[in-house]
Enzyme design. Structure first.
Site, short mmCIF file in Angstrom:
data_model
loop_
_atom_site.label_atom_id
_atom_site.label_comp_id
_atom_site.label_asym_id
_atom_site.label_seq_id
_atom_site.Cartn_x
_atom_site.Cartn_y
_atom_site.Cartn_z
N LYS A 89 0.84 -1.21 0.00
CA LYS A 89 0.00 0.00 0.00
C LYS A 89 0.87 1.25 0.00
CE LYS A 89 0.89 0.90 4.43
NZ LYS A 89 1.52 2.11 4.98
N THR B 108 -2.92 6.11 4.73
CA THR B 108 -1.63 6.58 4.22
C THR B 108 -1.68 7.14 2.80
OG1 THR B 108 -1.08 4.35 3.48
CG2 THR B 108 -0.34 4.98 5.67
#
Length: 332
Positions: free
Chosen positions: A189, A246
């Site tokens: 990710k 994030t």
């Protein structure tokens, strides 16, 4: 002093983990850091101003520069992924075989293409270990703000045991037995956080970011399945949960790295200017090398790789992605 927990790594996340563990009942925590200034300040002022500003650590957190003193029944590794093998190779001589290890680092080793769990299996094949992953900014965890993460091992009963041992009202751990998928979600990710930052830096708008991240999740699922993980882990806290955090916040080093690139900064300049480079930079290279021989369609990942390592123009790469044929299904 006999410590209940040891934390290997004195950065922001390591200090936050130490502070979290120190709040547990009858807990003493030792944290190992390479920087003498960090060790001295933790022991004299209960602070780590270098990596975790404005946080006062619990009084039962102690620091050391000596790995031989950083031992406890539970050991949490919070080191950069590319240094993980080196540190645990040195540390293993001090670790009792009954210790249990929790890997809090996120990444893939570039030189071997191995996940951190595979490195543990190489170096300490008989040790019980766990993967901790999920959406968690260090500063918020250190401040005891609510967070939910995943704790994974090869045995769901062990994961449940550790979850019950460490979880608290503001730090909820959900047990899993998908070692591969949980690691991949937490590691890759970061690549898509960089891509999201690039789109933001190019000022393409919120619609573009939402579209990008939806397609990124499809790529993550394909990668996880190809490498032996479960798609459910990607749809959970260690995948989508971490993406929500994030890939949209300037507090994320990976997202802010992408913004700088999108705004025209050169990656070489960013590396020079920053004290620490975002982990997604290394993970992009590691995962690209790992999957390039597999028949996986990962156009976003490929574009990030070309931008970071082949000096590709971000606008050109965005145009290539926008020019791709539309699939018959959004899930393909």
């Amino acid at each position: 002093m006999n410590f209940k927990f040891a934390v290997i790594g004195g950065g922001a996340w390591g200090s936050a983990i130490a502070n979290l563990l120190a709040r547990l009942e009858n807990s003493n925590v030792v944290i190992w850091a390479q920087e003498k200034e960090v060790v001295d300040e933790i022991n004299s002022k209960n602070k780590n101003s270098l990596f975790l500003k404005d946080i006062v650590l619990e009084k039962n957190v102690y620091a050391t520069e000596n790995l031989s003193k950083a031992v406890a029944p539970f050991i949490f590794y919070v080191t950069p992924a590319q240094n993980f093998r080196e540190i645990i190779s040195v540390h293993k001589k001090y670790i009792d075989e009954n210790c249990e290890i929790v890997i809090c680092s996120k990444g893939i080793e570039i030189s071997s293409g191995k996940l951190l769990s595979e490195i543990i299996n190489d170096i300490l094949p008989n040790i019980n270990y766990y993967i901790l992953s999920g959406p968690s900014f260090a500063h918020e965890v250190a401040n005891n703000k609510p967070a939910a993460l995943v704790i994974s091992s090869n045995n769901i009963k062990n994961s449940i045991k550790v979850s019950n041992y460490i979880s608290s009202k503001n730090f909820r751990l959900y047990p899993s037995d998908d070692i591969i998928g949980v690691q991949l979600g937490g590691a890759i990710k970061n690549i898509y956080a960089i891509s999201s930052g690039i789109v933001s830096g190019l000022n393409y708008g919120e619609n573009a970011i939402a579209a990008l991240l939806t397609r990124a999740i499809s790529e993550m699922v394909r990668i996880s399945i190809a490498l032996g993980g479960k798609k459910e882990s990607i749809f959970g806290l260690s995948g989508v949960g971490d993406i929500l955090l994030t890939c949209t916040s300037k507090l994320s080093r990976n997202f802010s790295l992408g913004i700088a690139i999108g705004e025209g900064a050169k990656i070489e300049e960013i590396i020079i200017d920053r004290k620490t480079i975002a982990e997604g930079y290394y993970t992009t290279k590691a995962i690209y090398n790992l999957i390039k021989e597999l028949e996986i369609d990962t156009p976003i990942l490929n574009s990030v790789y070309d931008i970071l390592f082949n000096a590709a123009n971000p606008i050109h790469e965005a145009d290539l992605l926008l020019s791709r044929p539309i699939k018959n299904s959004e899930f393909s």
